[in-house]
Design a protein around this motif. Sequence first.
Motif, short mmCIF file in Angstrom:
data_model
loop_
_atom_site.label_atom_id
_atom_site.label_comp_id
_atom_site.label_asym_id
_atom_site.label_seq_id
_atom_site.Cartn_x
_atom_site.Cartn_y
_atom_site.Cartn_z
N ASP A 1 0.89 -8.89 -30.20
CA ASP A 1 0.25 -9.39 -31.42
C ASP A 1 1.19 -10.29 -32.21
OD1 ASP A 1 -1.94 -7.88 -30.67
OD2 ASP A 1 -1.57 -6.29 -32.15
N ALA A 2 2.46 -9.90 -32.30
CA ALA A 2 3.45 -10.71 -33.01
C ALA A 2 3.65 -12.06 -32.33
CB ALA A 2 4.77 -9.97 -33.11
N ALA B 1 1.40 -13.57 -30.39
CA ALA B 1 0.16 -14.32 -30.55
C ALA B 1 0.11 -14.98 -31.93
CB ALA B 1 -1.04 -13.41 -30.35
N LYS B 2 0.53 -14.25 -32.95
CA LYS B 2 0.55 -14.80 -34.31
C LYS B 2 1.53 -15.97 -34.39
CE LYS B 2 0.16 -11.86 -37.60
NZ LYS B 2 0.44 -10.79 -38.56
N ARG B 3 2.69 -15.81 -33.75
CA ARG B 3 3.70 -16.86 -33.75
C ARG B 3 3.17 -18.12 -33.05
NH1 ARG B 3 8.23 -16.69 -29.41
NH2 ARG B 3 6.43 -17.49 -28.33
N ASP B 4 2.55 -17.92 -31.88
CA ASP B 4 2.10 -19.05 -31.06
C ASP B 4 0.69 -19.51 -31.41
OD1 ASP B 4 4.51 -18.84 -29.76
OD2 ASP B 4 3.69 -17.68 -28.09
N ARG B 5 -0.01 -18.72 -32.25
CA ARG B 5 -1.41 -18.98 -32.60
C ARG B 5 -2.28 -19.09 -31.34
NH1 ARG B 5 -0.17 -23.13 -37.45
NH2 ARG B 5 0.67 -21.55 -38.81
N THR B 6 -1.98 -18.22 -30.40
CA THR B 6 -2.75 -18.15 -29.16
C THR B 6 -3.03 -16.70 -28.85
OG1 THR B 6 -0.78 -17.99 -27.78
CG2 THR B 6 -1.64 -20.21 -28.19
N THR B 7 -3.86 -16.47 -27.87
CA THR B 7 -4.08 -15.12 -27.39
C THR B 7 -3.06 -14.84 -26.31
OG1 THR B 7 -6.42 -15.31 -27.83
CG2 THR B 7 -5.75 -13.57 -26.31
N VAL B 8 -2.32 -13.78 -26.48
CA VAL B 8 -1.29 -13.43 -25.50
C VAL B 8 -1.76 -12.20 -24.75
CG1 VAL B 8 1.09 -12.69 -25.19
CG2 VAL B 8 0.53 -14.38 -26.94
N ALA B 9 -1.82 -12.30 -23.46
CA ALA B 9 -2.18 -11.16 -22.62
C ALA B 9 -1.02 -10.90 -21.67
CB ALA B 9 -3.46 -11.45 -21.86
N PRO B 10 0.02 -10.21 -22.14
CA PRO B 10 1.20 -10.01 -21.30
C PRO B 10 0.91 -9.09 -20.12
CG PRO B 10 1.38 -8.68 -23.26
CD PRO B 10 0.12 -9.51 -23.41
N THR B 11 1.66 -9.29 -19.08
CA THR B 11 1.59 -8.35 -17.96
C THR B 11 2.27 -7.07 -18.40
OG1 THR B 11 3.70 -9.04 -17.07
CG2 THR B 11 1.75 -10.24 -16.29
N GLU B 12 2.12 -6.01 -17.67
CA GLU B 12 2.79 -4.75 -18.01
C GLU B 12 4.30 -4.96 -18.08
OE1 GLU B 12 1.50 -1.67 -18.93
OE2 GLU B 12 -0.26 -2.93 -19.11
N ALA B 13 4.85 -5.72 -17.13
CA ALA B 13 6.29 -5.94 -17.12
C ALA B 13 6.71 -6.83 -18.28
CB ALA B 13 6.71 -6.58 -15.80
N LYS C 1 5.41 -7.10 -21.34
CA LYS C 1 5.27 -6.60 -22.70
C LYS C 1 6.41 -5.69 -23.15
CE LYS C 1 2.54 -2.41 -22.09
NZ LYS C 1 1.32 -1.74 -22.42
N ALA C 2 7.23 -5.22 -22.25
CA ALA C 2 8.29 -4.29 -22.60
C ALA C 2 9.31 -4.94 -23.53
CB ALA C 2 8.98 -3.78 -21.34
N VAL C 3 9.60 -4.28 -24.63
CA VAL C 3 10.61 -4.77 -25.56
C VAL C 3 11.98 -4.44 -24.98
CG1 VAL C 3 11.57 -4.56 -27.87
CG2 VAL C 3 9.09 -4.47 -27.54
N ILE C 4 12.85 -5.44 -24.91
CA ILE C 4 14.19 -5.18 -24.37
C ILE C 4 15.28 -5.34 -25.41
CG2 ILE C 4 13.56 -5.70 -21.98
CD1 ILE C 4 14.97 -8.44 -22.38
N ALA C 5 14.97 -5.96 -26.54
CA ALA C 5 15.99 -6.12 -27.58
C ALA C 5 15.35 -6.10 -28.96
CB ALA C 5 16.76 -7.41 -27.38
N LEU C 6 16.06 -5.48 -29.88
CA LEU C 6 15.65 -5.40 -31.28
C LEU C 6 16.89 -5.73 -32.09
CD1 LEU C 6 13.43 -4.41 -33.34
CD2 LEU C 6 14.59 -2.19 -33.22
N LEU C 7 16.90 -6.90 -32.72
CA LEU C 7 18.09 -7.39 -33.39
C LEU C 7 17.84 -7.59 -34.87
CD1 LEU C 7 18.76 -10.12 -30.71
CD2 LEU C 7 19.89 -7.91 -30.86
N ARG D 1 11.43 -12.79 -21.96
CA ARG D 1 12.36 -13.55 -22.80
C ARG D 1 11.68 -14.30 -23.92
NH1 ARG D 1 14.77 -15.13 -17.58
NH2 ARG D 1 16.26 -13.54 -17.09
N ARG D 2 10.51 -13.84 -24.34
CA ARG D 2 9.86 -14.41 -25.51
C ARG D 2 10.34 -13.63 -26.73
NH1 ARG D 2 3.80 -13.70 -24.13
NH2 ARG D 2 4.68 -11.69 -23.62
#
Length: 178
Positions: free
Chosen positions: A131-132, A134-146, A148-154, A170-171
């Motif tokens: 959702d974040a 999609a809001k940034r890109d103003r598009t519908t984002v349908a990530p694959t299972e692989a 969508k996983a969050v790998i970093a929180l900075l 890497r988005r």
Amino acid sequence: VLALACAPDGTALASGCRDGCLKVWRLATGGCARKFAKAQAGAVTAVAWARDGTQLATGGADGTVRTHGLRSGRQLQQLRGHAAAVCAVDYCRAAAFGAAEDRVVSASADGTVVLWDARSASPLQTVKIADALAKRDRTTVAPTEAGKAVIALLPVPGDDAKYVVVDRSRRAALIDVR
């Protein structure tokens, strides 16, 4: 060792392991100052210090976040809500939230970032990375299972309530946990 974090004052290091153990090491001597044998039910996948250095938060492969008191040597809370492994944890340092130990933010392989009230173990806000983005890109984002996983929180320097979240593809998205 799967997770490491340096104490805010630079005198200690916390390490989380595959067997669920959390250890605090004195950097000056290399000695173990505190051990939590079962900080998590499974692997400790993330660790963070509270700003005042009195608590640690851990994320686990089982999707839970737990807080631990260094003085008491006990688990303080167990925060449940993620559907997959926790990839990152942090004590939210925003002044608007009061004491730094009151709020924990976690990111998970399930594609969510959760802001927690660490005292009551209640989730306050959940952000889906898709959702974040999609809001940034103003598009519908349908990530694959692989993907969508969050790998970093900075944390964003200068704005303690904002975090950059990076997914496996890497988005990156900027989220505000206020």
